[in-house]
Structure formats: structure tokens, C-alpha cells
Scaffold this active site. Sequence first.
Site, PDB file in Angstrom:
ATOM      1  NE  ARG A  55       0.107   1.392   3.487  1.00  0.00           N
ATOM      2  CZ  ARG A  55       1.065   2.255   3.718  1.00  0.00           C
ATOM      3  NH1 ARG A  55       2.327   1.862   3.796  1.00  0.00           N
ATOM      4  NH2 ARG A  55       0.815   3.519   3.874  1.00  0.00           N
TER       5      ARG A  55
ATOM      6  CB  ALA B 265       0.406   7.015  -3.767  1.00  0.00           C
TER       7      ALA B 265
ATOM      8  CG  ASP C 296      -3.054   7.596  -1.442  1.00  0.00           C
ATOM      9  OD1 ASP C 296      -2.800   6.439  -1.805  1.00  0.00           O
ATOM     10  OD2 ASP C 296      -2.907   7.983  -0.268  1.00  0.00           O
TER      11      ASP C 296
ATOM     12  CD  GLN D 274      -3.602   2.442   6.912  1.00  0.00           C
ATOM     13  OE1 GLN D 274      -4.204   2.778   7.939  1.00  0.00           O
ATOM     14  NE2 GLN D 274      -4.173   2.450   5.728  1.00  0.00           N
TER      15      GLN D 274
ATOM     16  NE  ARG E 165      -6.188   0.666  -1.960  1.00  0.00           N
ATOM     17  CZ  ARG E 165      -5.638   1.234  -0.869  1.00  0.00           C
ATOM     18  NH1 ARG E 165      -4.369   1.012  -0.599  1.00  0.00           N
ATOM     19  NH2 ARG E 165      -6.349   1.988  -0.082  1.00  0.00           N
TER      20      ARG E 165
ATOM     21  CE  LYS F 204      -5.254   5.205   4.021  1.00  0.00           C
ATOM     22  NZ  LYS F 204      -6.021   4.238   3.179  1.00  0.00           N
TER      23      LYS F 204
END
Length: 359
Positions: A45, A47, A244, A203, A88, A255
Site C-alpha cells: 500500500r 501511492a 495518494d 497504518q 485502488r 488517508k
Amino acid sequence: MIPTLEWTDEGVRFLDQTKLPLETTYVLATTYDEVATVIRDMIVRGAPAIGVSAAMGMALGIDRSTATTVEALTPEVEQMAAVLAGTRPTAVNLFWGIARLKDLYYKLATETVGRPEADRLRTIKAGVIAEAKQVYTEDIDTCKTMGRVGQDLLPREGTVLTHCNAGALCAAGYGTALGVIRAAVEAGADIHVLADETRPYLQGARLTAWELLQDNIPTTVLCDNMSGALMRQGRIQAVIVGADRIAANGDVANKIGTYTVAVLAKEHGIPFFVAAPWSTIDVNTATGDGIPIEQRSAREVTHSNGKQMTPDGVGIENPAFDVTPSKYVTAIITERGVLRAPYNESIAAMTNTQTAVSA
């Protein structure tokens, strides 16, 4: 530096980030479909790492194809791109990585017209593998350049808040926001990091805390609702996060929870920095309103470590990202230099700039 992912003769090997910090295990993807699953399930995970993974997934699919002609391989390449693109949708690096490999495929296919099909296929397969490896190397170099560009924006001594994980684990290595922190520490800054836990996937608590401890950078984990109180007490000197996708006007998708932190930072006069590679800037999306927001499984909210935490039948919202309007962003750090408001002008001016400039 533990590699987030790497190309091997057997396939693409991924550090399983769903198992950290308690287990260090790896997943081997031997097909492009398996790479897509790794991305979708957040085994990898962040970007930049998603962009590198997409490039490697394309290369893996092309290399493992049994097509005997370029004509037969081409529809397979389009299918690979579609499957990977569906994983995604918010991270623009995903589409950048796919496009980079597709563009090279068509370039090599054109350049080899007239040669024997077996020779054409060998050339194409060798070329896309080399390109995927180059994307990986460039990503690490880009993160290190961002670190050098942005390090002086952070306090020489103080506490820096970050949200989610924008470190070595979100990229091929070194990291974006945490890369800037690493560079500042390497240059002698005395920085203590506050890591928001980042619900519901944690995260910050699982990944940011884990990798900063590996580097002996002092780190404290906060519940997501604590940062405002600490800002009011004067205990936070700066905020730095990754991204991202960044729209052409400087709106930032990151996020979920980032917007809340940005508003609080603005209210308390604390600089709010975003660190992201140029490939995260989407000049074709005018504002943050045009950024697609991934909706993830309700189970990530209803369950924790396999245990149900909410009553049956309750409604669940689980957007993976939110959008922070550019008015809350003090500066955007890229490998090409530091962008400042008005972002539509600074992004447009730097679009054709290839070299990093001083902060």
C-alpha cells in the site's frame, strides 16, 4: 532497509504489510492477477509503492504470457492494464505505473515490426522487465531527493505529527513524508514523531511506528482524536503527510482523517506539509472534487483482529481517503522542488521542470 517489494526470478516478492508489526512475512506473486490481489488487499500500500507494483505487475504479465505473436499479446496487455487499474482508484500512481509500461510495450511493438515474432517478443519482454526495475530504482531515488529538498522545512528541534504511513513501506524505500523526516534527522535535527494510529486499518500504529523504531527515531503513537488537544498545548511544531493524489489546484487526497488534522493545524498556526513524488500530481484533475474516493469493506470497521466490535445491522461508512483543500496546505514537497500557493500556478510552472530546486 527491508524491501517493500522486489523483482525476482520467481515473481514479484512483497513484504506483507497486513502482518506487521508482529510478523515479517512475504507474499510471492507469480501472475499479474496475483499482483492485483496484493494491491487490492493492501499487502502492499502507499501511492508510490502501488505505482511500482503496477509497473511490475504489467511486466510480469507480459513476460509470463504464452502468446506466440505480438498481435495475440496486445489484447492480453489491455486486459492486464484493466485488471490492475481496477484495484485502488484513488492512487493516481497506479495508473501512472500502468501507463508507463503500456506505452513502452506499444513503442517496442512498433519498433520491432518486420522482425521475426519470436525475436519481437523477446525484445519486448526484456524491455518491460528492465523498465519495471527502473521504475523501482527511480522511486527510491525520488524519495531521497524529496528528503533533501524538504528537510529544512522541518524544525531543527521539536515534535512532528504524521498521519497514516508515508515511509519506506509506502514506497520502494526511504519514503515520502517519513523520507523528509529521515533526511532531517540525518542532517542533525532532533525530531520526535507523533504517529496518528490511523483507524480503521491502523497504518500509523502498525507501520509508521514500526519502521521509525528500526531507524531509532523517537516515536509516540496517538489515537486519531488526540492531535487537537496536543496542538492546543503547543506540543506539535509541524505536520507532514503523504498523498495518494494531488489535483491541479493543490487539493490533496490522503488517508481518511488527514483533512481533520489539516484543519486543526490551520487553527493552531502549525505548518502542514505534504510530501509526494511528481507522479502523484494529477494535472488532469482540476480540483479535489474530481478525485475518486475508494470505499472499502465494512468489515475493516466492524471487526478488529477478527473480533466484532459493532452491533449487527448498524450502518458503516468506510471511505479510505478524504480530500484536504489546498488552502490548508503550507507547502507541497516534490523531487522537483517545493510548491507553494497559489498551487494552480506553481504546479503549472513546475510541470515541465525536471530537476529538483532548493526549498
